[in-house]
Design a protein around this motif. Sequence first.
Motif, short mmCIF file in Angstrom:
data_model
loop_
_atom_site.label_atom_id
_atom_site.label_comp_id
_atom_site.label_asym_id
_atom_site.label_seq_id
_atom_site.Cartn_x
_atom_site.Cartn_y
_atom_site.Cartn_z
N PHE A 12 0.54 -1.20 0.05
CA PHE A 12 0.08 -0.09 0.04
C PHE A 12 0.94 1.26 -0.06
O PHE A 12 0.32 2.25 0.29
CB PHE A 12 -1.09 -0.04 1.38
CG PHE A 12 -1.77 -1.17 1.28
CD1 PHE A 12 -2.65 -1.36 0.29
CD2 PHE A 12 -1.72 -2.08 2.33
CE1 PHE A 12 -3.68 -2.49 0.00
CE2 PHE A 12 -2.77 -3.25 2.25
CZ PHE A 12 -3.53 -3.27 1.19
N ASN A 13 2.06 1.02 -0.45
CA ASN A 13 3.19 2.42 -0.30
C ASN A 13 2.41 3.43 -1.17
O ASN A 13 2.23 3.12 -2.36
CB ASN A 13 4.34 1.84 -1.03
CG ASN A 13 5.39 2.98 -0.71
OD1 ASN A 13 5.16 3.71 0.16
ND2 ASN A 13 6.27 2.92 -1.41
N GLN A 68 -0.34 4.78 -1.35
CA GLN A 68 -1.83 4.94 -1.49
C GLN A 68 -2.27 5.82 -1.12
O GLN A 68 -2.47 6.19 0.03
CB GLN A 68 -2.20 3.38 -1.35
CG GLN A 68 -3.74 3.15 -1.75
CD GLN A 68 -4.13 1.69 -1.50
OE1 GLN A 68 -4.50 1.61 -0.22
NE2 GLN A 68 -4.12 0.63 -2.23
N THR A 69 -3.31 6.48 -1.98
CA THR A 69 -4.21 7.51 -1.38
C THR A 69 -5.72 7.31 -1.07
O THR A 69 -6.59 8.07 -0.86
CB THR A 69 -4.21 8.69 -2.17
OG1 THR A 69 -4.35 8.18 -3.78
CG2 THR A 69 -2.81 9.50 -2.31
N ASP A 73 -8.27 -0.09 -1.37
CA ASP A 73 -8.48 -0.98 -2.20
C ASP A 73 -9.86 -1.70 -2.09
O ASP A 73 -10.59 -1.48 -1.12
CB ASP A 73 -7.28 -1.97 -2.18
CG ASP A 73 -7.20 -2.67 -0.74
OD1 ASP A 73 -7.94 -2.52 -0.26
OD2 ASP A 73 -6.28 -3.83 -0.69
N ARG A 115 1.21 6.05 3.38
CA ARG A 115 -0.24 5.66 2.63
C ARG A 115 -1.21 6.81 3.57
O ARG A 115 -0.78 7.12 4.70
CB ARG A 115 -0.67 4.29 3.36
CG ARG A 115 -2.06 3.90 2.71
CD ARG A 115 -2.42 2.68 3.52
NE ARG A 115 -3.54 2.08 2.51
CZ ARG A 115 -4.30 0.91 2.97
NH1 ARG A 115 -3.94 0.53 4.17
NH2 ARG A 115 -5.20 0.52 2.12
N TYR A 167 -5.23 8.75 4.28
CA TYR A 167 -6.47 8.57 4.33
C TYR A 167 -7.00 9.93 4.33
O TYR A 167 -6.86 10.67 5.37
CB TYR A 167 -6.99 7.72 5.44
CG TYR A 167 -8.54 7.15 5.45
CD1 TYR A 167 -9.41 8.14 4.96
CD2 TYR A 167 -8.65 5.91 6.03
CE1 TYR A 167 -10.65 7.36 4.97
CE2 TYR A 167 -10.10 5.54 5.84
CZ TYR A 167 -10.97 6.30 5.52
OH TYR A 167 -12.39 5.66 5.41
N TYR A 204 -7.75 2.64 7.58
CA TYR A 204 -8.30 1.54 6.82
C TYR A 204 -8.08 0.37 7.80
O TYR A 204 -7.26 0.26 8.45
CB TYR A 204 -7.67 1.46 5.46
CG TYR A 204 -7.63 2.56 4.50
CD1 TYR A 204 -8.72 3.12 3.83
CD2 TYR A 204 -6.33 3.12 4.25
CE1 TYR A 204 -8.67 3.97 3.08
CE2 TYR A 204 -6.42 4.30 3.36
CZ TYR A 204 -7.30 4.80 2.81
OH TYR A 204 -7.32 5.67 1.86
#
Length: 233
Positions: A35-36, A38-39, A42, A119, A121, A184
């Motif tokens: 998940f490096n 990731q904005t 998934d 990552r 959120y 998440y």
Amino acid sequence: MVVRRGRPLLGDYRVWAGLTLAACVIVTVALGLLFNGQTGPDGFDNAVDSPAVAFFRGHETLLLWLAAPGTSIPAIVVSAAVAAGCLLAGRLNGAVLAVTAVPVATGLDDGLLKHLFHRTYLGQIAFPSGHTGSATAMTATLAVLLLVPPQPAATRAARVALVAVACVITAIVATAVIGLRWHYFTDTVAGAAVGLGTVCALALVLDLAWRRLPSRRARENTRPREAITRTRH
């Protein structure tokens, strides 16, 4: 007052602690790489998180209370209480574990891993969950101190119940930070891995130090011999 350093923390469970530590490192690194940068969620996170977010919608105040055990002040209070109990029981190594577990886990979560994997959120770095890491570290500390034998048989039910309650609180904290849309689901998994791995690593290090340091009884036994030797000279 002389404080005894206490028996080893892990006893015959050092190998299991080492394997658990390795598993926690693998889980954290694997998820971090996956998940490096990731904005957004998934498919798996979205499937898990959406029902929790929907269920708690409009109950933010309640969620803040439910997440509170993973924040600094409750963690400090519980850690201090556990450390004091360990000192009264003559377990200096247990007190050291109690006062270091949460700060080390928090430092790894917030000071290293969040910035390493970045990552986000809703624009805030989220991986791994520091709240879940702190709660897990405290729960794992209690498990080591209260469940690893030898322990008094008379208090077994109370000890198991206390650790079980801590596990439930940790799960509630993880659910709350998902409902608040701070994390998440996989952030909380990684946070739990960091907390558990931290306690395993600290307990292994403290047990290694315990084995290398001479016991009080050994030091007392050497004093008469040293005195006799000096007298003869």
